[in-house]
Design a protein around this motif. Structure first.
Motif, PDB file in Angstrom:
ATOM      1  N   GLU A  79       0.852  -1.183   0.000  1.00 20.26           N
ATOM      2  CA  GLU A  79       0.000   0.000   0.000  1.00 20.26           C
ATOM      3  C   GLU A  79       0.890   1.235   0.000  1.00 20.26           C
ATOM      4  OE1 GLU A  79      -3.757   2.177   2.179  1.00 20.26           O
ATOM      5  OE2 GLU A  79      -3.383   0.043   2.519  1.00 20.26           O
ATOM      6  N   SER A  82       0.238   4.900   2.732  1.00 20.73           N
ATOM      7  CA  SER A  82      -0.775   4.230   3.565  1.00 20.73           C
ATOM      8  C   SER A  82      -1.356   5.129   4.640  1.00 20.73           C
ATOM      9  CB  SER A  82      -0.170   2.985   4.216  1.00 20.73           C
ATOM     10  OG  SER A  82       1.028   3.310   4.904  1.00 20.73           O
ATOM     11  N   ALA A  85      -3.440   3.914   7.637  1.00 17.70           N
ATOM     12  CA  ALA A  85      -3.824   2.528   7.292  1.00 17.70           C
ATOM     13  C   ALA A  85      -5.323   2.272   7.420  1.00 17.70           C
ATOM     14  CB  ALA A  85      -3.033   1.546   8.145  1.00 17.70           C
ATOM     15  N   LEU A  88      -7.160  -1.537   5.834  1.00 21.98           N
ATOM     16  CA  LEU A  88      -6.869  -2.902   6.266  1.00 21.98           C
ATOM     17  C   LEU A  88      -8.119  -3.770   6.400  1.00 21.98           C
ATOM     18  CD1 LEU A  88      -4.100  -2.269   8.948  1.00 21.98           C
ATOM     19  CD2 LEU A  88      -3.823  -2.827   6.525  1.00 21.98           C
ATOM     20  N   CYS A  99       3.176  -1.422   4.262  1.00 24.56           N
ATOM     21  CA  CYS A  99       2.673  -0.054   4.200  1.00 24.56           C
ATOM     22  C   CYS A  99       3.841   0.901   3.976  1.00 24.56           C
ATOM     23  CB  CYS A  99       1.954   0.309   5.498  1.00 24.56           C
ATOM     24  SG  CYS A  99       0.374  -0.532   5.733  1.00 24.56           S
ATOM     25  N   ALA A 110      -1.483   4.656  12.528  1.00 25.46           N
ATOM     26  CA  ALA A 110      -1.641   3.381  11.817  1.00 25.46           C
ATOM     27  C   ALA A 110      -1.652   2.208  12.798  1.00 25.46           C
ATOM     28  CB  ALA A 110      -0.527   3.211  10.793  1.00 25.46           C
ATOM     29  N   VAL A 123       1.320  -6.878   8.974  1.00 25.74           N
ATOM     30  CA  VAL A 123       1.634  -5.537   8.476  1.00 25.74           C
ATOM     31  C   VAL A 123       3.070  -5.152   8.830  1.00 25.74           C
ATOM     32  CG1 VAL A 123       0.976  -3.098   8.484  1.00 25.74           C
ATOM     33  CG2 VAL A 123      -0.778  -4.853   8.783  1.00 25.74           C
TER      34      VAL A 123
END
Length: 247
Positions: A79, A82, A85, A88, A99, A110, A123
């Motif tokens: 991503e 990001s 985030a 997700l 990310c 995030a 992640v």
């Protein structure tokens, strides 16, 4: 007389010293403070628009689930940009996500979102820029970009990098706000008027980019786009596109 002449000299010297100190520490005093501000405000904006874009993102990210079923394996996703985030929750289970985000002040936001999701997604965070992705060729099954190309310095280079790190047959999934199609409309004029201020307040974000044309010219083998209006956005960033392209 001598005192009167010396005073302006010392006063000028003091001002120059202060300016020199500010210039020397400009990264921490100005740049770092601005990045903190933008991370905070972008997270607030993300919270406000997440629900409004939920239906569109659900439809768009179905591409990921379909592609996972076709490949019969867990996906590796990059991503780009990001931020906090927010995507997700739309990803398939057991996905490995990288990310990429240039602003390190987004990391805490995030991480909070990752804890809230509590799903089986793995992640990793990498700090870097879209124009120079720090990854080998053909590393990812999917590259995701949402509300990012409005801010990159070189959109053509960014798309070249996305294509480079995608595996053959991989998908580039995007959602961006763009310029109005009618360049003679009052709405387009408003976008042009608001653009300088918008760039300053939102870390270089431009209001009227012709992003669709750039994606179409990037050399993908397949291209699908949906143009829609996101009414919760201010009128000068209301027109949007979403879709996917295949390498």
């Amino acid at each position: 007389m001598e005192t009167e002449e010396s005073f302006p000299f010392y006063k000028t010297a003091f001002v120059l010293v202060v300016l020199a100190i500010i210039w020397f520490f400009r990264e921490t005093i100005i740049y770092n403070s601005y990045k903190k501000y933008f991370a905070w405000i972008s997270n607030k904006i993300t919270e406000n628009v997440k629900e409004g874009l939920k239906d569109e993102k659900t439809r768009l990210f179905q591409v990921l689930h379909d592609y996972k079923d076709q490949q019969e394996k867990n996906l590796t996703i990059l991503e780009v940009g990001s931020g906090a985030a927010p995507n997700l929750s739309f990803y398939p289970a057991n996905t490995k996500v990288v990310c990429l985000e240039p602003n390190q002040h987004n990391d805490s936001y995030a991480n909070e979102n990752i804890k809230k999701e509590g799903n089986s997604i793995s992640v990793d965070f990498v700090h870097g820029y879209a124009e120079a992705l720090p990854f080998e060729n053909e590393t990812f099954d999917i590259v995701v970009c949402t509300l990012v190309l409005c801010s990159v310095e070189d959109m053509k280079k960014c798309l070249q990098e996305i294509k480079r790190v995608l595996r053959q047959g991989g998908k580039y999934v995007f959602l961006e706000h763009v310029g109005y199609e009618n360049k003679k409309s009052w709405a387009w004029t408003l976008q042009c008027v608001m653009n300088p201020l918008h760039r300053v307040l939102f870390d270089g974000c431009e209001t009227h980019r012709d992003t669709e044309t750039y994606i179409m010219a990037a050399g993908f083998s397949d291209f699908s786009v949906n143009r829609f209006t996101h009414k919760p956005f201010p009128s000068w960033i209301r027109p949007c596109i979403s879709g996917f392209a295949t390498k």
